[in-house]
Design a protein around this motif. Structure first.
Motif: not given
Length: 594
Positions: A118-123
């Motif tokens: 989730l943090n990696l693909y947040l944008t």
């Protein structure tokens, strides 16, 4: 642009169904020996070892600037932690036999992995929040149903246990991992890589490990998925290494192809890379280890000044003199720049060899002097021609006109004398006009003009002239025709003045798309190089004028002469761009006769 929910829904359901059912069917047919879970633990050990190795490789490559395109995600800290978690889980499952602890470790791993993705693909996910929620809810229903069917029906109290809470959190984590994986797969369908498959494999492997219990088929499916995960990770590392090696090779090849010397080093002057131009400029022997290559400015008087400038400004440039490893003194322009990479400062420098620049400046100065001398020579030539015509007009034509005036004033003028003087006067004016520009050149072209020039030389000199001029030469543009004619005219003038020849041969023809003119005499000859130097210094303008006229029409002039053996002047000029429209002649074009 948002992905359509309907398309995402269909893709999610189909993809999930195929992976889940495919693993179960394969396990049913293979039905691995999972008694005491030995096979599963062995594969977990292999996964742990592989992920540990890949994590170490990730630590090595994450600070590199290479491979920043297709596999740039591999160097993110989230991927590093995912690999570390998989390594810890694999090793823990091998060394521990308590399946309750297995479930806790697998559940925690799924939850943390979910947060990392989730943090990696947040944008990416924030722009597709609706799709993420839809797929997550659908996936959560699916996982809760499967979990209830396989595991939670074993006891009515399980929903109130700590393990049941972990199972629900695991199902939620699996739902998000599946949603993220499917959305990334669909988004990058044309550039699909192993990155998009990793969260899906982690999700299915973890979830089936939680619900398998004593079901041999499910454990077989988990084992197969673990093996697939290992294969995918190995494939990913091979591709990353391939791209990394390719990027580094292209980078070093590009730097080595540069003509300017380049190197970079640490703040402490430890050389890390030098290109081929650097080795050539500073005389570094091929094959010398980098730790043996000396910093070119380490002992230079400006080194301290450069170091201070790099520390305060991050940049320095200037011209200086350096002594290479081979002892040669080198004039260079240097440009230093500080590069900060992951907290480490590096110095990179370009060296421009000024030897070529100095040579160009020297040549430019020489050419400028030649042009100045030529300009003065041309002015002298113009003045010489003006004096000649002034003398002709004053001494010859002026005296004739004065005589006519006197005769006109006499009571009885001498008509025969007047007629004779007028005839001579007309001839002199005609000769002056022809010397300025023969009208036959404009009226009949180059062939006729050269024939006319040859006839005049025979008439007014003692020369025996052999003429071989191609008849019917085409009409060329004005600059071309007058330049060729003046070259022939100047050659005859030089023969009369200096050669003492009695035989001259003139030839003119077109061969292989070139007009070729040659004039040869049997005179005393001369030293060509010394004569050209004298012409450049202004002592003679004839040969210089011939060369300049040939240059103006892109011609090549060759002057061959040996003392006491005569002189040969040859002109070769391309004709295709100089023929007037409508001109036609027998000549070769592209080796074919037209």
């Amino acid at each position: 642009m948002l992905i359509k929910p309907k398309a995402v829904l269909h893709s999610s359901l189909i993809f999930s169904f195929l992976i889940f059912i495919g693993s179960l069917i394969t396990a049913q047919f293979i039905h691995l020996d999972v008694t005491n879970l030995n096979t599963y633990q062995a594969i977990s050990l292999m996964k742990g070892l592989v992920c540990s190795s890949v994590f170490l490789y990730w630590l090595f490559i994450r600070y590199s600037l290479a491979a920043m395109t297709l596999f740039s995600l591999f160097k993110t800290w989230q991927i590093g932690f995912v690999l570390l978690l998989q390594a810890v889980e694999g090793l823990y499952l091998f060394f521990t036999h308590d399946q309750t602890n297995w479930s806790m470790v697998i559940g925690i791993n799924l939850f943390i992995t979910c947060l990392l993705y989730l943090n990696l693909y947040l944008t990416f996910l924030s722009k597709r929040l609706a799709d993420l929620i839809v797929i997550t809810l659908l996936s959560l229903s699916f996982f809760l149903f499967i979990g209830y069917t396989y595991e939670w029906t074993n006891t009515t109290e399980i929903l109130h246990s700590d393990l049941s809470v972990m199972m629900i959190f695991s199902a939620f984590s699996c739902s998000i991992l599946l949603a993220v994986g499917l959305m990334r797969i669909q988004f990058k369908l044309t550039q699909y890589s192993e990155f998009e498959l990793l969260p899906v494999l982690i999700m299915f492997t973890g979830f089936l490990g939680l619900v398998a219990a004593e079901n041999a088929i499910l454990w077989s499916a988990v084992t197969l998925l673990q093996m697939l995960f290992v294969v995918v990770v190995i494939s990913l590392v091979v591709k990353v290494d391939k791209y990394f090696a390719a990027d580094w090779t292209l980078l070093s090849t590009g730097l080595n192809s540069s003509k300017n010397a380049y190197f970079y080093c640490t703040e402490h002057s430890e050389i890390r890379f030098v290109n081929d131009a650097f080795k050539k400029l500073f005389g570094v022997v091929e094959g010398t280890r980098l730790d043996k290559v000396k910093h070119p400015l380490h002992t230079h008087p400006l080194f301290e000044t450069i170091s201070k400038a790099l520390s305060s400004q991050g940049y320095w440039s200037g011209e200086t003199v350096i002594i290479g490893d081979n002892g040669n003194v080198i004039s260079v322009r240097v440009e230093f720049k500080v590069i900060d990479i992951n907290g480490e400062r590096y110095h990179q420098a370009w060296f421009l060899d000024l030897a070529e620049k100095i040579a160009l400046q020297t040549n430019e100065h020489t050419i400028r002097e030649k042009l100045e001398r030529l300009s003065f020579n041309l002015m002298d030539k113009q003045e010489e021609e003006r004096r000649y015509f002034a003398k002709e007009l004053h001494d010859e034509i002026g005296q004739s006109l004065t005589l006519l005036k006197i005769q006109h004033q006499l009571p009885e003028p001498d008509k025969e004398l007047i007629t004779s003087v007028l005839s001579e006067l007309i001839d002199k004016v005609r000769n002056l006009s022809l010397n300025l520009r023969p009208s036959i050149l404009d009226d009949m072209g180059l062939s006729a003009a050269l024939d006319w020039l040859t006839d005049r030389q025979r008439k007014f000199s003692q020369l025996a002239i052999v003429s071989d001029i191609m008849p019917g030469l085409p009409r060329f543009n004005d600059k071309f025709e007058i330049s060729v004619f003046r070259i022939a005219q100047e050659a005859f003038t030089n023969i009369h003045k200096y050669s003492h020849a009695d035989l001259v041969t003139i030839r003119c023809s077109i061969e292989h798309n070139y007009l070729q003119l040659s004039i040869e005499d049997n005179g005393v000859g001369f030293d060509v190089s010394s004569k050209i130097n004298s012409a450049i210094k202004g002592q003679s303008l004839g040969l210089l004028g011939i060369q300049e006229r040939a240059f103006l029409i892109n011609g090549l002039i060759e002057i061959s002469s040996t003392p006491e053996e005569g002189t040969l002047i040859e002109l070769r000029v391309p004709v295709l761009d100089n023929v007037l429209d409508g001109g036609s002649f027998g000549m070769e074009i592209n080796d074919e006769t037209v």
